[in-house]
Design a protein around this motif. Structure first.
Motif, PDB file in Angstrom:
ATOM      1  N   HIS A   1      -8.658  -6.894  -3.014  1.00 29.65           N
ATOM      2  CA  HIS A   1      -8.043  -7.438  -1.802  1.00 29.65           C
ATOM      3  C   HIS A   1      -6.689  -6.769  -1.547  1.00 29.65           C
ATOM      4  CE1 HIS A   1      -6.995 -10.252   1.344  1.00 29.65           C
ATOM      5  NE2 HIS A   1      -5.845 -10.482   0.716  1.00 29.65           N
ATOM      6  N   GLU A   2      -5.896  -6.626  -2.595  1.00 32.96           N
ATOM      7  CA  GLU A   2      -4.600  -5.957  -2.450  1.00 32.96           C
ATOM      8  C   GLU A   2      -4.790  -4.514  -1.997  1.00 32.96           C
ATOM      9  OE1 GLU A   2      -0.650  -4.549  -4.974  1.00 32.96           O
ATOM     10  OE2 GLU A   2      -2.085  -5.880  -5.966  1.00 32.96           O
ATOM     11  N   LEU A   3      -5.760  -3.814  -2.578  1.00 36.27           N
ATOM     12  CA  LEU A   3      -6.023  -2.428  -2.206  1.00 36.27           C
ATOM     13  C   LEU A   3      -6.388  -2.320  -0.732  1.00 36.27           C
ATOM     14  CD1 LEU A   3      -6.379   0.545  -2.978  1.00 36.27           C
ATOM     15  CD2 LEU A   3      -8.711  -0.012  -3.704  1.00 36.27           C
ATOM     16  N   LYS A   4      -7.266  -3.181  -0.273  1.00 39.77           N
ATOM     17  CA  LYS A   4      -7.655  -3.155   1.145  1.00 39.77           C
ATOM     18  C   LYS A   4      -6.454  -3.419   2.045  1.00 39.77           C
ATOM     19  CE  LYS A   4     -10.781  -5.286   4.490  1.00 39.77           C
ATOM     20  NZ  LYS A   4      -9.808  -5.098   5.533  1.00 39.77           N
ATOM     21  N   SER A   5      -5.637  -4.398   1.667  1.00 37.00           N
ATOM     22  CA  SER A   5      -4.443  -4.715   2.458  1.00 37.00           C
ATOM     23  C   SER A   5      -3.477  -3.537   2.504  1.00 37.00           C
ATOM     24  CB  SER A   5      -3.726  -5.938   1.889  1.00 37.00           C
ATOM     25  OG  SER A   5      -4.529  -7.072   1.974  1.00 37.00           O
ATOM     26  N   LEU A   6      -3.294  -2.879   1.363  1.00 39.39           N
ATOM     27  CA  LEU A   6      -2.383  -1.737   1.315  1.00 39.39           C
ATOM     28  C   LEU A   6      -2.903  -0.566   2.147  1.00 39.39           C
ATOM     29  CD1 LEU A   6      -1.337  -1.753  -2.443  1.00 39.39           C
ATOM     30  CD2 LEU A   6       0.063  -2.425  -0.480  1.00 39.39           C
ATOM     31  N   ILE A   7      -4.210  -0.332   2.107  1.00 42.16           N
ATOM     32  CA  ILE A   7      -4.797   0.749   2.913  1.00 42.16           C
ATOM     33  C   ILE A   7      -4.592   0.460   4.394  1.00 42.16           C
ATOM     34  CG2 ILE A   7      -6.980   1.834   3.584  1.00 42.16           C
ATOM     35  CD1 ILE A   7      -7.798   1.585   0.571  1.00 42.16           C
ATOM     36  N   ASP A   8      -4.818  -0.796   4.795  1.00 32.19           N
ATOM     37  CA  ASP A   8      -4.588  -1.181   6.196  1.00 32.19           C
ATOM     38  C   ASP A   8      -3.124  -1.010   6.569  1.00 32.19           C
ATOM     39  OD1 ASP A   8      -7.265  -1.811   6.382  1.00 32.19           O
ATOM     40  OD2 ASP A   8      -6.958  -3.994   6.225  1.00 32.19           O
ATOM     41  N   GLU A   9      -2.233  -1.426   5.680  1.00 33.11           N
ATOM     42  CA  GLU A   9      -0.795  -1.304   5.946  1.00 33.11           C
ATOM     43  C   GLU A   9      -0.387   0.164   6.021  1.00 33.11           C
ATOM     44  OE1 GLU A   9       3.450  -2.847   4.045  1.00 33.11           O
ATOM     45  OE2 GLU A   9       1.573  -3.634   3.251  1.00 33.11           O
ATOM     46  N   LYS A  10      -0.955   0.989   5.151  1.00 33.29           N
ATOM     47  CA  LYS A  10      -0.637   2.431   5.135  1.00 33.29           C
ATOM     48  C   LYS A  10      -1.039   3.079   6.456  1.00 33.29           C
ATOM     49  CE  LYS A  10      -0.057   6.616   3.298  1.00 33.29           C
ATOM     50  NZ  LYS A  10       0.693   7.420   4.201  1.00 33.29           N
ATOM     51  N   GLU A  11      -2.201   2.697   6.989  1.00 36.05           N
ATOM     52  CA  GLU A  11      -2.670   3.262   8.255  1.00 36.05           C
ATOM     53  C   GLU A  11      -1.729   2.927   9.408  1.00 36.05           C
ATOM     54  OE1 GLU A  11      -6.700   1.884   8.694  1.00 36.05           O
ATOM     55  OE2 GLU A  11      -7.431   3.190   7.093  1.00 36.05           O
ATOM     56  N   ALA A  12      -1.098   1.756   9.327  1.00 35.61           N
ATOM     57  CA  ALA A  12      -0.199   1.324  10.399  1.00 35.61           C
ATOM     58  C   ALA A  12       1.253   1.735  10.145  1.00 35.61           C
ATOM     59  CB  ALA A  12      -0.277  -0.192  10.560  1.00 35.61           C
ATOM     60  N   CYS A  13       1.530   2.312   8.988  1.00 36.78           N
ATOM     61  CA  CYS A  13       2.901   2.620   8.582  1.00 36.78           C
ATOM     62  C   CYS A  13       3.445   3.845   9.317  1.00 36.78           C
ATOM     63  CB  CYS A  13       2.944   2.864   7.076  1.00 36.78           C
ATOM     64  SG  CYS A  13       4.585   3.190   6.450  1.00 36.78           S
ATOM     65  N   THR A  14       4.672   3.725   9.783  1.00 29.36           N
ATOM     66  CA  THR A  14       5.329   4.851  10.457  1.00 29.36           C
ATOM     67  C   THR A  14       6.561   5.332   9.703  1.00 29.36           C
ATOM     68  OG1 THR A  14       6.641   3.329  11.804  1.00 29.36           O
ATOM     69  CG2 THR A  14       4.540   4.125  12.746  1.00 29.36           C
ATOM     70  N   VAL A  15       6.933   4.638   8.624  1.00 30.25           N
ATOM     71  CA  VAL A  15       8.105   5.007   7.833  1.00 30.25           C
ATOM     72  C   VAL A  15       7.633   5.799   6.613  1.00 30.25           C
ATOM     73  CG1 VAL A  15      10.092   4.136   6.547  1.00 30.25           C
ATOM     74  CG2 VAL A  15       9.304   2.934   8.593  1.00 30.25           C
ATOM     75  N   GLU A  16       8.100   7.049   6.504  1.00 32.76           N
ATOM     76  CA  GLU A  16       7.605   7.942   5.458  1.00 32.76           C
ATOM     77  C   GLU A  16       7.854   7.407   4.047  1.00 32.76           C
ATOM     78  OE1 GLU A  16       8.039  12.521   3.904  1.00 32.76           O
ATOM     79  OE2 GLU A  16       8.551  12.067   5.980  1.00 32.76           O
ATOM     80  N   GLU A  17       9.049   6.877   3.768  1.00 34.13           N
ATOM     81  CA  GLU A  17       9.355   6.361   2.432  1.00 34.13           C
ATOM     82  C   GLU A  17       8.417   5.220   2.048  1.00 34.13           C
ATOM     83  OE1 GLU A  17      13.359   5.225   1.486  1.00 34.13           O
ATOM     84  OE2 GLU A  17      14.133   7.149   2.145  1.00 34.13           O
TER      85      GLU A  17
END
Length: 140
Positions: free
Chosen positions: A18-34
Motif C-alpha cells: 500500500h505504501e509503495l502504491k501511494s509513493l508511486i502515485d505521489e511520485k507521478e504527481a511530484c514537481t519538486v526534484e528533491e
C-alpha cells in the motif's frame, strides 16, 4: 543492497504494498526534484524488500527458540512485569502494536535464545534483566 531473504508478515506485506502504491502515485504527481529523489529512494527500498520477501504464516505454534516472526513473552525480573512482543523486519516495526524490529536491542538479545533463557540488556541507566517465558513461532 544485498540479496538476502526478508521475512515479513502478511499484514506487513499489505502495508508495504500500500505504501509503495501511494509513493508511486505521489511520485507521478511530484514537481519538486528533491522530493522526487527522496520518493525514488524509498520506492527502490520497498521494491527491494518486497522482491526478496518470504511471507510468514499467521498461524503460531509453541516454539523453542526466538526467531524473526516469533511472538515472545518476557518477564522483567526486577518488577515481575510481563511484556509480549512480535519480532518483525524493521520496515514493519510498530511499538504501538508491540511489534519490535529484529535489529532492536530487545530483539537482538532474544534472537536465537531458547525458552526460559535469561537475557540482559544494558541501557544508559543500568541493566534490565528478562526471562523468556513463552515463544510462539510461525507455523512452517
Amino acid at each position: 543492497m544485498t540479496q538476502e531473504t526478508v521475512l515479513l508478515t502478511n499484514e506487513g506485506t499489505r502495508r508495504l504494498k500500500h505504501e509503495l502504491k501511494s509513493l508511486i502515485d505521489e511520485k507521478e504527481a511530484c514537481t519538486v526534484e528533491e522530493k522526487g529523489q527522496f520518493l525514488d529512494k524509498r520506492i527502490k527500498q520497498l521494491e527491494h524488500v518486497l522482491l526478496h520477501a518470504r511471507i510468514l504464516s499467521n498461524q503460531k505454534e509453541p516454539g523453542h527458540t526466538a526467531e524473526v516472526g516469533s511472538t515472545i513473552t518476557l518477564l522483567e525480573l526486577e518488577f515481575q512485569d510481563e511484556m509480549t512482543y512480535t519480532i518483525v523486519h524493521p520496515f514493519e516495526a510498530d511499538p504501538r502494536e508491540f511489534k519490535i524490529a529484529s535489529d532492536s536491542p530487545v530483539a537482538k538479545a532474544v534472537l536465537g535464545k531458547p525458552l526460559n533463557s535469561k537475557i540482559y540488556i544494558s541501557l544508559p541507566g543500568g541493566q534490565i534483566s528478562y526471562e523468556i517465558i513463552n515463544i510462539q513461532n510461525c507455523k512452517r
